[in-house]
Scaffold this motif. Sequence first.
Motif, PDB file in Angstrom:
ATOM      1  N   GLU A  38     -65.513 -51.820  37.925  1.00  0.00           N
ATOM      2  CA  GLU A  38     -64.659 -51.176  38.921  1.00  0.00           C
ATOM      3  C   GLU A  38     -65.577 -50.867  40.115  1.00  0.00           C
ATOM      4  OE1 GLU A  38     -61.693 -48.031  37.713  1.00  0.00           O
ATOM      5  OE2 GLU A  38     -62.844 -48.099  35.878  1.00  0.00           O
ATOM      6  N   VAL A  87     -57.920 -53.183  40.125  1.00  0.00           N
ATOM      7  CA  VAL A  87     -56.558 -52.768  39.773  1.00  0.00           C
ATOM      8  C   VAL A  87     -56.209 -51.438  40.467  1.00  0.00           C
ATOM      9  CG1 VAL A  87     -55.056 -52.036  37.862  1.00  0.00           C
ATOM     10  CG2 VAL A  87     -56.442 -54.099  37.632  1.00  0.00           C
ATOM     11  N   ILE A  88     -57.190 -50.555  40.617  1.00  0.00           N
ATOM     12  CA  ILE A  88     -56.936 -49.329  41.394  1.00  0.00           C
ATOM     13  C   ILE A  88     -57.361 -49.476  42.859  1.00  0.00           C
ATOM     14  CG2 ILE A  88     -57.750 -46.937  41.749  1.00  0.00           C
ATOM     15  CD1 ILE A  88     -57.248 -46.371  38.907  1.00  0.00           C
ATOM     16  N   ASP A 110     -62.892 -55.497  39.122  1.00  0.00           N
ATOM     17  CA  ASP A 110     -61.592 -55.019  38.659  1.00  0.00           C
ATOM     18  C   ASP A 110     -61.063 -54.059  39.720  1.00  0.00           C
ATOM     19  OD1 ASP A 110     -59.393 -53.841  37.584  1.00  0.00           O
ATOM     20  OD2 ASP A 110     -60.307 -53.367  35.645  1.00  0.00           O
ATOM     21  N   SER A 136     -49.330 -57.251  34.179  1.00  0.00           N
ATOM     22  CA  SER A 136     -50.023 -55.951  34.085  1.00  0.00           C
ATOM     23  C   SER A 136     -51.493 -56.131  34.433  1.00  0.00           C
ATOM     24  CB  SER A 136     -49.907 -55.370  32.669  1.00  0.00           C
ATOM     25  OG  SER A 136     -50.672 -56.147  31.770  1.00  0.00           O
ATOM     26  N   GLY A 137     -52.160 -55.014  34.680  1.00  0.00           N
ATOM     27  CA  GLY A 137     -53.593 -55.048  34.922  1.00  0.00           C
ATOM     28  C   GLY A 137     -54.355 -55.530  33.697  1.00  0.00           C
ATOM     29  N   THR A 138     -53.888 -55.142  32.530  1.00  0.00           N
ATOM     30  CA  THR A 138     -54.517 -55.592  31.283  1.00  0.00           C
ATOM     31  C   THR A 138     -54.517 -57.115  31.189  1.00  0.00           C
ATOM     32  OG1 THR A 138     -53.918 -53.589  30.068  1.00  0.00           O
ATOM     33  CG2 THR A 138     -54.281 -55.574  28.756  1.00  0.00           C
ATOM     34  N   LYS A 150     -51.229 -52.374  39.721  1.00  0.00           N
ATOM     35  CA  LYS A 150     -50.807 -51.134  40.375  1.00  0.00           C
ATOM     36  C   LYS A 150     -50.212 -51.365  41.772  1.00  0.00           C
ATOM     37  CE  LYS A 150     -53.242 -48.409  37.074  1.00  0.00           C
ATOM     38  NZ  LYS A 150     -54.524 -48.456  36.418  1.00  0.00           N
ATOM     39  N   ASN A 202     -61.576 -44.275  36.661  1.00  0.00           N
ATOM     40  CA  ASN A 202     -61.008 -43.922  35.364  1.00  0.00           C
ATOM     41  C   ASN A 202     -61.926 -43.001  34.567  1.00  0.00           C
ATOM     42  OD1 ASN A 202     -58.345 -45.427  34.914  1.00  0.00           O
ATOM     43  ND2 ASN A 202     -59.645 -47.035  35.765  1.00  0.00           N
ATOM     44  N   TYR A 250     -62.516 -48.485  32.928  1.00  0.00           N
ATOM     45  CA  TYR A 250     -61.362 -48.876  32.126  1.00  0.00           C
ATOM     46  C   TYR A 250     -60.829 -50.184  32.697  1.00  0.00           C
ATOM     47  CZ  TYR A 250     -56.725 -48.723  29.932  1.00  0.00           C
ATOM     48  OH  TYR A 250     -55.592 -49.016  29.208  1.00  0.00           O
ATOM     49  N   HIS A 251     -60.650 -51.139  31.799  1.00  0.00           N
ATOM     50  CA  HIS A 251     -60.144 -52.442  32.251  1.00  0.00           C
ATOM     51  C   HIS A 251     -58.886 -52.838  31.496  1.00  0.00           C
ATOM     52  CE1 HIS A 251     -63.825 -52.849  34.532  1.00  0.00           C
ATOM     53  NE2 HIS A 251     -64.549 -52.690  33.447  1.00  0.00           N
ATOM     54  N   GLY A 252     -58.068 -51.857  31.118  1.00  0.00           N
ATOM     55  CA  GLY A 252     -56.890 -52.164  30.321  1.00  0.00           C
ATOM     56  C   GLY A 252     -57.264 -52.226  28.853  1.00  0.00           C
TER      57      GLY A 252
HETATM   58  C1  LIG Z   1     -54.816 -49.282  35.108  1.00  0.00           C
HETATM   59  C2  LIG Z   1     -55.999 -50.150  35.070  1.00  0.00           C
HETATM   60  C3  LIG Z   1     -56.032 -51.349  34.311  1.00  0.00           C
HETATM   61  C4  LIG Z   1     -54.913 -51.723  33.388  1.00  0.00           C
HETATM   62  O1  LIG Z   1     -53.720 -51.979  34.056  1.00  0.00           O
HETATM   63  P1  LIG Z   1     -52.341 -51.884  33.232  1.00  0.00           P
HETATM   64  O2  LIG Z   1     -51.318 -52.326  34.220  1.00  0.00           O
HETATM   65  O3  LIG Z   1     -52.211 -50.464  32.797  1.00  0.00           O
HETATM   66  O4  LIG Z   1     -52.449 -52.813  32.075  1.00  0.00           O
HETATM   67  C5  LIG Z   1     -57.126 -52.165  34.432  1.00  0.00           C
HETATM   68  N1  LIG Z   1     -58.167 -51.848  35.230  1.00  0.00           N
HETATM   69  C6  LIG Z   1     -58.181 -50.715  35.954  1.00  0.00           C
HETATM   70  C7  LIG Z   1     -59.345 -50.436  36.847  1.00  0.00           C
HETATM   71  C8  LIG Z   1     -57.117 -49.829  35.880  1.00  0.00           C
HETATM   72  O5  LIG Z   1     -57.157 -48.679  36.571  1.00  0.00           O
END
Ligand SMILES: *Cc1c(COP(=O)(O)O)cnc(C)c1O
Length: 422
Positions: free
Chosen positions: A197, A232-233, A230, A114-116, A258, A202, A142-144
């Motif tokens: 980010e 993740v997005i 980060d 997961s991103g978390t 993601k 977020n 948001y970083h999880g």
């Molecule tokens: C969604 C998100 C996370 C967390 O990812 P999960 O898979 O939900 O744990 C971390 N950082 C960012 C920038 C995100 O958008």
Amino acid sequence: MGANLDLFDRAQRVIPGGVNSPVRAFGSVGGTPYFVDRAEGPYVWDAEGRRYIDYVQSYGPGILGHAHPAVLEAVTRAASAGTSYGAPTEAEVVLAEMVVDRIAGLEAVRFVSSGTEATMSAIRLARGATGRSGIVKFAGCYHGHADALLAAGGSGVANQGLSGCDGVTDGAVVDTVVAPYNVVPAVNNTIAAVIVEPVAANMGLVAPAEGFLEGLRAACDATGALLIFDEVITGFRLARGGATERFGVTPDLWCFGKVIGGGLPVGAFGGRWDVMEHLAPLGGVYQGGTLSGNPLAMAAGRTTLELLDDGAFDRLTATTTRLADGLVSAFGGAGLTSVLPQVGSLLGLFFGADPPTDFDEAKVVADNGVYPKVFHALLDRGVALAPGPYEALFPSLAHGDAVVDETIQIAADSAEAVAARF
Ligand SMILES: *Cc1c(COP(=O)(O)O)cnc(C)c1O
């Protein structure tokens, strides 16, 4: 009783709030969440058989649209060879090579689920590699949900109106410094890492100000702190090479999630060898996972990245621009002022005049009460946005022009209905 309400009642008896991730409970827009029965391309169908044009797309993984045939085939083929081994596979090597190839400056990567997990592991690694404890994060990013990173989080944390989080001890956040987005903070030699980010997605969508990312790079370099993007997005969405390609700033560590999992549970963190070699078994920073590098997840991720060539990003950006322009005039036609900040294929939606530059500004427009009304008007007419004003919109490669134009028409009708009730 409708099937959605029936399921929500049953869910609430056995799952806290009826959901496995808080934003899904519709807390910040009110009403009953729709339970998804199936999805394909730009659409989801709920338990009552209603179809929605879906801009949630699992909050980002669905960059190809739902149930892409190539992804389904790859996952099915992988599943037929077994679903998890606890031993390394070629699929992990191939996906790691693809990530190293695409992200300039990233030399090694490790997969998690997961991103978390990715951000949590990157923070531990940064602390282990530098021997320092402090971390700087930005309000609204948001970083999880790892303890140290929940302070002043965006996304679900913002939707809940929680400034902090019960159960997170003072000790867990004592080393976390929260700074406003788009201002280069003071970084001293107690700071292990600055995590950001590169485009904040977020708190709605907030673009990095000119010089912000460069400023972070310089502040980290001046004190030996590590810079963590980060992504993740933004990763594999902003461009083939992510934020580094788009902005020309290279961090020390990257976090992904993601898109990289193509709809299956995958996260990843990576960086330069001199940092990554601190991970066990090479170094003293422990990190692992029973399902890390899962063969189904690797198959979905590989197929997704293979389909994301340069042309794909151009097409997605064009779709996003068409949607953004159409929505501004659709809402404006009914007297609703909106602003849709856009960076490539990343899109935010605020009902205000000016794009916010940080979390304080974002909160003022996000919480002005317009979003929930428009959300429900759209949902009633077959368009699903995220059930909260702090999330981005996620048009996919499956959202063709006709689907986007239908969305814009529905938005015009929705805005009329909302305006009529003001
Ligand atoms: C969604 C998100 C996370 C967390 O990812 P999960 O898979 O939900 O744990 C971390 N950082 C960012 C920038 C995100 O958008």
